[in-house]
Design a protein around this motif. Structure first.
Motif, PDB file in Angstrom:
ATOM      1  N   LEU A 181       0.849  -1.186   0.000  1.00 14.00           N
ATOM      2  CA  LEU A 181       0.000   0.000   0.000  1.00 14.00           C
ATOM      3  C   LEU A 181       0.886   1.237   0.000  1.00 14.00           C
ATOM      4  O   LEU A 181       1.706   1.426   0.905  1.00 14.00           O
ATOM      5  CB  LEU A 181      -0.917   0.001   1.223  1.00 14.00           C
ATOM      6  CG  LEU A 181      -2.039  -1.043   1.203  1.00 14.00           C
ATOM      7  CD1 LEU A 181      -2.671  -1.176   2.581  1.00 14.00           C
ATOM      8  CD2 LEU A 181      -3.096  -0.683   0.167  1.00 14.00           C
ATOM      9  N   TRP A 182       0.746   2.056  -1.019  1.00 12.83           N
ATOM     10  CA  TRP A 182       1.437   3.337  -1.104  1.00 12.83           C
ATOM     11  C   TRP A 182       0.439   4.415  -0.703  1.00 12.83           C
ATOM     12  O   TRP A 182      -0.710   4.407  -1.168  1.00 12.83           O
ATOM     13  CB  TRP A 182       1.946   3.579  -2.522  1.00 12.83           C
ATOM     14  CG  TRP A 182       2.981   2.587  -2.996  1.00 12.83           C
ATOM     15  CD1 TRP A 182       2.845   1.229  -3.083  1.00 12.83           C
ATOM     16  CD2 TRP A 182       4.302   2.880  -3.464  1.00 12.83           C
ATOM     17  NE1 TRP A 182       3.997   0.657  -3.570  1.00 12.83           N
ATOM     18  CE2 TRP A 182       4.912   1.652  -3.820  1.00 12.83           C
ATOM     19  CE3 TRP A 182       5.025   4.062  -3.626  1.00 12.83           C
ATOM     20  CZ2 TRP A 182       6.206   1.575  -4.325  1.00 12.83           C
ATOM     21  CZ3 TRP A 182       6.323   3.992  -4.133  1.00 12.83           C
ATOM     22  CH2 TRP A 182       6.900   2.767  -4.468  1.00 12.83           C
ATOM     23  N   PHE A 183       0.865   5.358   0.148  1.00 18.37           N
ATOM     24  CA  PHE A 183      -0.101   6.341   0.641  1.00 18.37           C
ATOM     25  C   PHE A 183       0.574   7.668   0.950  1.00 18.37           C
ATOM     26  O   PHE A 183       1.798   7.750   1.109  1.00 18.37           O
ATOM     27  CB  PHE A 183      -0.852   5.813   1.863  1.00 18.37           C
ATOM     28  CG  PHE A 183       0.001   5.560   3.086  1.00 18.37           C
ATOM     29  CD1 PHE A 183       0.131   6.523   4.079  1.00 18.37           C
ATOM     30  CD2 PHE A 183       0.659   4.347   3.255  1.00 18.37           C
ATOM     31  CE1 PHE A 183       0.899   6.292   5.210  1.00 18.37           C
ATOM     32  CE2 PHE A 183       1.434   4.102   4.383  1.00 18.37           C
ATOM     33  CZ  PHE A 183       1.554   5.076   5.362  1.00 18.37           C
ATOM     34  N   THR A 184      -0.252   8.706   1.025  1.00 17.49           N
ATOM     35  CA  THR A 184       0.215  10.055   1.338  1.00 17.49           C
ATOM     36  C   THR A 184      -0.279  10.468   2.720  1.00 17.49           C
ATOM     37  O   THR A 184      -1.314  10.011   3.192  1.00 17.49           O
ATOM     38  CB  THR A 184      -0.295  11.071   0.304  1.00 17.49           C
ATOM     39  OG1 THR A 184      -1.730  11.018   0.254  1.00 17.49           O
ATOM     40  CG2 THR A 184       0.269  10.779  -1.081  1.00 17.49           C
ATOM     41  N   ASP A 185       0.480  11.365   3.339  1.00 19.87           N
ATOM     42  CA  ASP A 185       0.114  11.901   4.653  1.00 19.87           C
ATOM     43  C   ASP A 185       0.199  13.419   4.581  1.00 19.87           C
ATOM     44  O   ASP A 185       1.273  13.984   4.367  1.00 19.87           O
ATOM     45  CB  ASP A 185       1.065  11.360   5.721  1.00 19.87           C
ATOM     46  CG  ASP A 185       0.677  11.795   7.128  1.00 19.87           C
ATOM     47  OD1 ASP A 185      -0.532  11.971   7.374  1.00 19.87           O
ATOM     48  OD2 ASP A 185       1.580  11.951   7.974  1.00 19.87           O
ATOM     49  N   ALA A 186      -0.939  14.085   4.725  1.00 22.88           N
ATOM     50  CA  ALA A 186      -1.015  15.548   4.648  1.00 22.88           C
ATOM     51  C   ALA A 186      -1.497  16.107   5.985  1.00 22.88           C
ATOM     52  O   ALA A 186      -1.554  15.390   6.985  1.00 22.88           O
ATOM     53  CB  ALA A 186      -1.938  15.959   3.501  1.00 22.88           C
ATOM     54  N   PRO A 201       7.033  15.389   8.990  1.00 23.01           N
ATOM     55  CA  PRO A 201       6.910  15.989   7.657  1.00 23.01           C
ATOM     56  C   PRO A 201       5.784  15.356   6.838  1.00 23.01           C
ATOM     57  O   PRO A 201       5.324  14.246   7.113  1.00 23.01           O
ATOM     58  CB  PRO A 201       8.277  15.707   7.014  1.00 23.01           C
ATOM     59  CG  PRO A 201       9.195  15.408   8.140  1.00 23.01           C
ATOM     60  CD  PRO A 201       8.362  14.773   9.198  1.00 23.01           C
ATOM     61  N   LYS A 202       5.391  16.091   5.796  1.00 22.88           N
ATOM     62  CA  LYS A 202       4.407  15.575   4.846  1.00 22.88           C
ATOM     63  C   LYS A 202       5.139  14.696   3.838  1.00 22.88           C
ATOM     64  O   LYS A 202       6.012  15.182   3.113  1.00 22.88           O
ATOM     65  CB  LYS A 202       3.681  16.716   4.135  1.00 22.88           C
ATOM     66  CG  LYS A 202       2.545  17.310   4.943  1.00 22.88           C
ATOM     67  CD  LYS A 202       3.007  18.254   6.011  1.00 22.88           C
ATOM     68  CE  LYS A 202       3.418  19.584   5.410  1.00 22.88           C
ATOM     69  NZ  LYS A 202       3.761  20.600   6.438  1.00 22.88           N
ATOM     70  N   GLN A 203       4.747  13.420   3.753  1.00 26.61           N
ATOM     71  CA  GLN A 203       5.547  12.457   3.005  1.00 26.61           C
ATOM     72  C   GLN A 203       4.668  11.431   2.295  1.00 26.61           C
ATOM     73  O   GLN A 203       3.475  11.318   2.556  1.00 26.61           O
ATOM     74  CB  GLN A 203       6.519  11.746   3.958  1.00 26.61           C
ATOM     75  CG  GLN A 203       7.455  12.717   4.664  1.00 26.61           C
ATOM     76  CD  GLN A 203       8.375  12.071   5.683  1.00 26.61           C
ATOM     77  OE1 GLN A 203       9.558  12.338   5.682  1.00 26.61           O
ATOM     78  NE2 GLN A 203       7.837  11.245   6.561  1.00 26.61           N
ATOM     79  N   VAL A 204       5.311  10.665   1.417  1.00 22.58           N
ATOM     80  CA  VAL A 204       4.694   9.515   0.763  1.00 22.58           C
ATOM     81  C   VAL A 204       5.344   8.260   1.339  1.00 22.58           C
ATOM     82  O   VAL A 204       6.569   8.210   1.527  1.00 22.58           O
ATOM     83  CB  VAL A 204       4.889   9.563  -0.767  1.00 22.58           C
ATOM     84  CG1 VAL A 204       4.235   8.347  -1.432  1.00 22.58           C
ATOM     85  CG2 VAL A 204       4.313  10.853  -1.343  1.00 22.58           C
ATOM     86  N   GLY A 220       9.460  16.389   0.840  1.00 20.69           N
ATOM     87  CA  GLY A 220       9.631  17.670   0.176  1.00 20.69           C
ATOM     88  C   GLY A 220       8.350  18.248  -0.397  1.00 20.69           C
ATOM     89  O   GLY A 220       8.395  19.109  -1.278  1.00 20.69           O
ATOM     90  N   PHE A 221       7.202  17.814   0.108  1.00 17.38           N
ATOM     91  CA  PHE A 221       5.909  18.325  -0.344  1.00 17.38           C
ATOM     92  C   PHE A 221       5.386  19.381   0.628  1.00 17.38           C
ATOM     93  O   PHE A 221       5.745  19.397   1.804  1.00 17.38           O
ATOM     94  CB  PHE A 221       4.880  17.195  -0.419  1.00 17.38           C
ATOM     95  CG  PHE A 221       5.236  16.084  -1.361  1.00 17.38           C
ATOM     96  CD1 PHE A 221       4.874  16.138  -2.695  1.00 17.38           C
ATOM     97  CD2 PHE A 221       5.928  14.971  -0.909  1.00 17.38           C
ATOM     98  CE1 PHE A 221       5.198  15.114  -3.564  1.00 17.38           C
ATOM     99  CE2 PHE A 221       6.258  13.938  -1.767  1.00 17.38           C
ATOM    100  CZ  PHE A 221       5.892  14.008  -3.099  1.00 17.38           C
ATOM    101  N   VAL A 222       4.488  20.216   0.134  1.00 16.84           N
ATOM    102  CA  VAL A 222       3.723  21.077   1.029  1.00 16.84           C
ATOM    103  C   VAL A 222       2.530  20.293   1.565  1.00 16.84           C
ATOM    104  O   VAL A 222       2.333  20.200   2.772  1.00 16.84           O
ATOM    105  CB  VAL A 222       3.275  22.366   0.315  1.00 16.84           C
ATOM    106  CG1 VAL A 222       2.453  23.240   1.267  1.00 16.84           C
ATOM    107  CG2 VAL A 222       4.484  23.141  -0.180  1.00 16.84           C
ATOM    108  N   ASP A 240       0.310  17.570  -5.236  1.00 14.04           N
ATOM    109  CA  ASP A 240       0.618  18.421  -4.087  1.00 14.04           C
ATOM    110  C   ASP A 240      -0.407  19.550  -4.074  1.00 14.04           C
ATOM    111  O   ASP A 240      -0.411  20.416  -4.952  1.00 14.04           O
ATOM    112  CB  ASP A 240       2.034  18.981  -4.198  1.00 14.04           C
ATOM    113  CG  ASP A 240       2.498  19.677  -2.917  1.00 14.04           C
ATOM    114  OD1 ASP A 240       1.633  20.139  -2.143  1.00 14.04           O
ATOM    115  OD2 ASP A 240       3.723  19.770  -2.696  1.00 14.04           O
ATOM    116  N   THR A 241      -1.282  19.521  -3.077  1.00  8.79           N
ATOM    117  CA  THR A 241      -2.359  20.506  -2.960  1.00  8.79           C
ATOM    118  C   THR A 241      -2.001  21.589  -1.947  1.00  8.79           C
ATOM    119  O   THR A 241      -2.861  22.126  -1.249  1.00  8.79           O
ATOM    120  CB  THR A 241      -3.674  19.813  -2.568  1.00  8.79           C
ATOM    121  OG1 THR A 241      -3.453  19.037  -1.371  1.00  8.79           O
ATOM    122  CG2 THR A 241      -4.148  18.873  -3.663  1.00  8.79           C
ATOM    123  N   GLY A 242      -0.714  21.922  -1.889  1.00 12.08           N
ATOM    124  CA  GLY A 242      -0.238  22.897  -0.918  1.00 12.08           C
ATOM    125  C   GLY A 242      -0.841  24.278  -1.061  1.00 12.08           C
ATOM    126  O   GLY A 242      -0.760  25.088  -0.138  1.00 12.08           O
TER     127      GLY A 242
END
Length: 359
Positions: A181-186, A201-204, A220-222, A240-242
């Motif tokens: 499972l690949w996922f994002t954390d915002a 940090p905000k990461q994948v 390195g994401f916002v 990236d919805t920064g």
């Protein structure tokens, strides 16, 4: 429904050109097919039509859009309203487009998600489960939760990175070969005032449900948000919805980044793939031809593999996500649900999820 051709030279020379189009100069949301490139009509098909199928007094159609074959329905997460009324799962029947709501055990504030084969599952069948990205709240960790919608049972898969609390897990995809499972954390739970201040940090991430291994694969994401594999599994796209945090700031990212996938486990060669001209690219999917689709500030935008904008499914308001079905695309714009029918191209996961179009 005919396609509306956008004159790119006129748009380049006149910043107000877009508002002169009848299809876009509207006072209430309405759906149109805007062609920025001749290939857009080839992608959707000459017989594509579009219409609104639901308009509700609450924001039922926000994210996810996971198919369950047993009841032939899409499961869509609603938008956050308050801690007193946690996020519902909106169930859209593909038989008659009727709508019901449900909730699952141990899922508190669901956002994105994906269909899911647990370790050892028969992958010759359609996925038996769904995984939801639970953003959590002040009392519950943000987590990945596997759900069987047919039995209303849940299994918590992951609640932290080595004991460190995630901020607000946002979206996920299962790698069709490895099962990871690949996922994002915002940070959106924090910005919507139902999660504590972020602590990492905000990461994948990449998570192995079979072994428990969890690895950071990109930073390195916002605000990393949607993610999607290319159909050949060589590229990962991440939005990236920064630009949207407490408020909207157009000087921050509204960007899709592309990465090369190495050995099915790591990422290299980060590069800018596309930038959204309005709002921000949120939920993202590919079709089997490699075109990249993303919900954005005025509907769903479609780019080819080179990052050239082909067209938009324009609805005149933010679409955070959408879902492919055989011959159809369902567009979510919170209180409204739209459908494009007679679509020629097929979503990357339609074969797996529906068991259709696998030749």
């Amino acid at each position: 429904m005919s396609f509306v051709t956008v004159d790119l030279l006129a748009l380049a020379r006149d910043a107000n050109y877009f508002s002169t189009l009848t299809a876009t100069n509207i006072t209430a949301p309405a759906i149109s097919l805007l062609s920025y490139h001749p290939d857009f009509q080839t992608v959707l098909g000459e017989n594509a039509t579009a219409r609104k199928i639901a308009d509700l007094p609450w924001e039922a159609f926000h994210e996810a859009g996971i198919y369950n074959k047993n009841d032939n329905s899409l499961y869509v997460t609603s938008n956050y309203q308050s801690l007193d009324d946690n996020i519902n799962i909106t169930v859209v029947s593909l038989d008659d487009y009727s709508i019901t709501s449900t909730q699952f055990p141990d899922v508190w504030e669901a956002n994105g998600g994906t269909s899911y084969y647990p370790p050892g599952a028969d992958q010759s069948q359609t996925p038996p489960q769904q995984v939801y990205c639970d953003e959590g709240d002040f009392e519950h960790y943000s987590q990945l939760v596997a759900v069987d919608p047919n039995t209303n049972t849940s299994t918590i898969l992951l609640t932290s990175f080595m004991g460190r609390n995630f901020s607000s897990i946002n979206d996920a995809r299962q790698h069709p070969v490895t099962g990871d499972l690949w996922f994002t954390d915002a940070d959106y739970g924090y910005y919507q005032f139902f999660r504590p201040q972020p602590s990492q940090p905000k990461q994948v991430y990449r998570f192995e449900p079979k072994t428990g291994v969890v690895q950071v694969v990109a930073d390195g994401f916002v605000e990393p948000n949607g993610l999607e594999f290319s159909p050949d599994l060589k590229t990962l796209y991440v939005t990236d919805t920064g630009a949207q945090q407490f408020t909207f700031n157009g000087t921050r990212p509204a960007t899709i980044y592309a990465f090369d996938i190495q050995g099915d486990k790591t990422l290299t060669n980060r590069r800018t793939f596309a930038f959204s001209d309005i709002g921000f690219p949120d939920g993202i999917h590919c079709d089997t031809e490699g075109n990249v689709w993303a919900g954005a500030g005025d509907g769903v935008h479609v780019w080819n593999k080179e990052g050239i904008l082909l067209g938009k499914i324009f609805v005149g308001e933010t679409s955070n996500n959408f879902a492919f079905a055989p011959g159809k695309v369902f567009v979510f714009s919170n209180s409204r649900l739209w459908v494009v029918e007679n679509v020629k191209v097929q979503g990357r996961e339609v074969c797996k999820d529906f068991g259709i179009g696998c030749e």
